[in-house]
Design an enzyme around this catalytic site. Structure first.
Site, PDB file in Angstrom:
ATOM      1  N   HIS A 221      69.230 -10.930 -42.001  1.00 30.42           N
ATOM      2  CA  HIS A 221      69.840  -9.678 -41.519  1.00 30.42           C
ATOM      3  C   HIS A 221      70.325  -8.782 -42.661  1.00 30.42           C
ATOM      4  O   HIS A 221      70.733  -7.649 -42.421  1.00 30.42           O
ATOM      5  CB  HIS A 221      71.036  -9.966 -40.605  1.00 30.42           C
ATOM      6  CG  HIS A 221      70.668 -10.636 -39.321  1.00 30.42           C
ATOM      7  ND1 HIS A 221      69.693 -10.136 -38.481  1.00 30.42           N
ATOM      8  CD2 HIS A 221      71.127 -11.772 -38.730  1.00 30.42           C
ATOM      9  CE1 HIS A 221      69.578 -10.946 -37.428  1.00 30.42           C
ATOM     10  NE2 HIS A 221      70.426 -11.940 -37.557  1.00 30.42           N
TER      11      HIS A 221
HETATM   12 ZN   LIG Z   1      69.914 -15.885 -35.791  1.00 29.38          ZN
END
Ligand SMILES: [Zn+2]
Length: 741
Positions: free
Chosen positions: A218
């Site tokens: 992320h």
């Molecule tokens: Zn995840």
């Protein structure tokens, strides 16, 4: 004995022929000599081979794979990054990205004898099966291949921040936390991923597992997020491509973490050297990270166009069969065509059974099957890098299964093997989109494809740019197939049963040809005592498709007319029949303002106000199908129909339930419940998730909702036809009994 001897002689005779054809130039005499010298058992014993002439000298096997160990990255210092406790509550219920995650994976490997480290302190000699790959901190130079200098500076600054500042940054970040060791752990995590990939590429290990944290996928080039500080896998891939330009030209990053790896996608958005494939929960962009970046239509840009594949699940609950279906249909064919030199698995275990955050059901067997398939790519050069996964037992068991397959064990057998309808639909859409870029994905849709808006990022209509203009203008003027189908239906009803057209004057001035023949009826409708009103979506077409061009083979296709069964049944009983077709879209410009649900409501009210109330009819049954069923619910709530409507039958398949909201009085709900049947697919979401605590029962305001044993509108109608026609007859007869008494 005699028989044995004969067989042996024959098989040796065959061997002799093969040897001759292999040009070994064994003379006939020599061959016969061998045969005549056979022992009665028909086998050579070792001494005879040693004493005979050497045909194949002893060879050192060229087996790269089985002679190498599997690499393992683990370092206890990656456990130092932790959330600063600010309350007792955080102490007893720690943050899900918990330092114990990597410890538990390391521990289960030791418990199962894959490594030996009795004190679990991360020693160097870990036994016969795995090779410890030393973890080091990633350098600034390495990190900057993906991240901006500002980003690196910010993460570096956390090591000397005040406690208050750390808490402040934790508070305002996007699901990240910091302490004074975050920088060290993050650099080790990133460095571990690099070293694991390096060891594989250099052939020091056959493959590798990097048990690292914090996770990475992320973290975007400019910002941390979702528990991730540096984009570990992206940094590793960029550095491998830079440092091994001859041996590694193409890398696949396969991300099976339950979340979309927005950071990894961004790092390679315009880079054709890395094919990023992610399978993740999406839910129209509502699931974390909560943007449309994980949509199926996000395919990369410029040089990287076509090198980004998102497989976005519309719901949670996906299981082994769904993932393996995606692998079979998309992941494996595409990877085969791409032919990577290295494959990195962004291995979150948060889609594992038992992970509450992920809410999916991949079993250890499922992970082992996926690993097994991926190992067949890139000549086995596979590096598994840990991402998310928050149930400590689930991640340990999943990682164990993956590691066993990396070592060379056969994969386990998954229990579920049939993919869900959701998976089939999503994969179909992904293939439509990706077939523009991958020859192995057939059929290739070169023109237009309608796609499911629920899984798309930005576009609900995906068009090849080259033909976009023409296709859109064609679609505006050319009749759609559904119009042709309705016209042929009208012709059939008119020639067989003498149906007529009931004129409808559109209040909105709509003139689309899709509205021709919209309302048809038996010709005695003006005198009928009993009327069956059937309101339905356009018929389906079961079509055979050319597997290469994607075009329909019309001679192998047919109309699946679900509602006509009721029309014919009612006509045969001499009832009046009104058949209403509600198009989903309209040919021509009228489509811009058209909505089929609203149209079904307006149309049924129109029929009621302009026809029914002037007719002498005393008994009506309403039969609704699909989206058009909304018209039935709307009518019952907005007109006083109770004295005439005796029954309402509705077939929804997976159309959402609609509660009856009365503008007349509250008791309509009770009346509707008593006089209606609403059939749904066995997979309708109103029933919750099968076999789980989330199973539900729809409320009374939706009418009497019944679950069919099957999925698909035509199947449900087939299954329930007798039951529903009996219900209608009972309702009508009951009335007749009452009136005759
Ligand atoms: Zn995840």
């Amino acid at each position: 004995m005699e028989i044995l001897k004969e067989e042996a002689t024959e098989s040796n005779g065959k061997r002799k022929l093969e040897e001759e054809s292999d040009a070994l130039q064994l003379s006939k005499q020599e061959g016969e000599g061998h045969l005549s010298g056979l022992p009665p058992s028909g086998k050579w014993d070792d001494n005879q081979i040693v004493n005979g002439s050497v045909i194949v000298p002893v060879v050192e096997p060229k087996l790269r794979y089985i002679t190498l160990k599997t690499g393992l990255c683990y370092d206890v210092r990656m456990r130092y990054h932790a959330k600063i406790f600010t309350s007792y509550f955080e102490y007893i219920d720690p943050h899900p990205e918990d330092p114990r995650r990597i410890y538990r994976i390391y521990k289960i490997l030791a418990e199962n004898g894959l490594i030996t480290d009795p004190t679990l302190s991360g020693i160097d000699q870990i036994g016969d099966y795995m090779l410890k790959i030393p973890v080091r901190e990633a350098t600034a130079e390495e990190i900057l291949l993906v991240h901006s200098e500002e980003h690196l500076k910010f993460i570096e600054s956390t090591s000397s921040m005040s406690r208050e500042r750390l808490l402040e940054e934790t508070e305002k970040g996007d699901s990240v936390y910091f302490n004074h060791d975050s920088l060290l752990s993050a650099k080790l995590s990133c460095g571990g991923a690099i070293e694991a990939c390096k060891a594989v590429v250099e052939g020091r290990v056959k493959n590798a597992l990097a048990v690292v944290r914090p996770p990475g996928h992320h973290a975007e080039p400019d910002s941390p997020g979702g528990f991730c500080l540096f984009s570990n896998v992206a940094v590793a891939a960029k550095n491998i491509l830079r440092n091994y330009p001859e041996s590694v030209r193409k890398i696949v990053v396969l991300d099976w973490d339950v979340h979309h790896g927005n950071g990894t996608q961004k790092a390679f958005w315009e880079d054709p050297r890395v094919l990023y494939i992610s399978l993740h929960r999406y839910e129209q962009g509502k699931y974390y990270p909560g943007t449309k970046a994980g949509g199926a239509d996000q395919c990369g840009e410029n040089e990287g166009l076509g090198k980004n594949i998102n497989i976005p699940w519309p719901v949670g609950g996906m299981n082994d069969a769904d993932y393996l279906y995606a692998f079979r249909k998309v992941v494996m064919p595409v990877c085969r065509e791409y032919a990577p030199d290295l494959l990195i698995i962004s291995s979150g275990f948060d889609a594992a059974e038992g992970d509450i955050i992920g809410g999916c059901h991949i079993s250890p067997a499922g992970y082992s099957q996926m690993t097994h398939m991926l190992k067949s790519l890139a000549r086995g050069n596979v590096c598994v890098v840990l991402e998310g996964g928050y149930n400590l037992d689930s991640i340990a068991n999943s990682a164990l299964s993956v590691t066993k397959v990396l070592l060379g064990e056969s994969p386990e057998e998954p229990k579920v093997t049939v993919p869900s309808a959701h998976a089939i639909e999503v994969i179909d859409d992904v293939i439509k989109i990706q077939s523009q870029y991958w020859k192995t994905l057939q059929p290739a849709y070169t023109g237009i494809c309608f796609t499911n808006p629920s899984i798309m990022g930005n576009y609900s209509l995906l068009v090849n740019p080259a033909t976009e203009k023409k296709v859109l203008s064609d679609l505006a003027v050319n009749p759609r197939l559904c119009d042709a189908v309705r016209n042929s239906q009208a012709q059939y009803l008119s020639s067989k049963f003498g149906f007529i057209n009931l004129p409808v004057v559109s209040g909105k001035g709509l003139t689309s040809p899709s509205l021709d023949n919209q309302v048809l009826s038996t010709k005695d409708i003006f005198q009928a005592n009993t009327i069956i009103i059937v309101i339905h979506d356009p018929s389906d077409v079961w079509a055979r498709q050319d597997p290469r061009s994607g075009l329909l083979d019309l001679s192998g296709s047919m109309i699946v007319d679900t509602s006509s069964k009721f029309v014919e049944w009612a006509v045969n009983l001499k009832y009046g029949v009104i058949d209403i077709n509600v198009p989903l879209t309209l040919t021509g410009k009228d489509d811009e303002t058209y909505n089929n649900v609203t149209a079904s409501q307006e149309l049924l009210l129109y029929i009621w106000d302009n026809y029914i109330q002037y007719f002498p009819v005393t008994k009506i049954a309403l039969v609704g199908f699909g989206d058009a069923y909304n018209g039935v619910i709307h009518l019952c709530g907005h007109r006083e129909v109770r004295s005439i409507v005796k029954a309402s039958i509705n077939f929804l398949d997976r159309t959402p339930l609609r509660a009856i909201v009365s503008s007349i009085d509250e008791s309509v709900t009770d009346w509707f419940y008593k006089n209606s049947l609403v059939f749904t697919s066995t997979r309708h979401p109103c029933w919750g998730e099968q076999g789980t605590s989330e199973m539900k029962r729809p409320r009374k305001k939706y009418g009497r909702v019944l679950k069919a044993d099957i999925d698909g509108l035509p199947n449900i109608v087939d299954e329930r036809f007798e039951e529903t026609t009996d219900f209608i007859l009972d309702s009508i007869e009951e009335y007749e009994d009452e009136s005759s008494n």
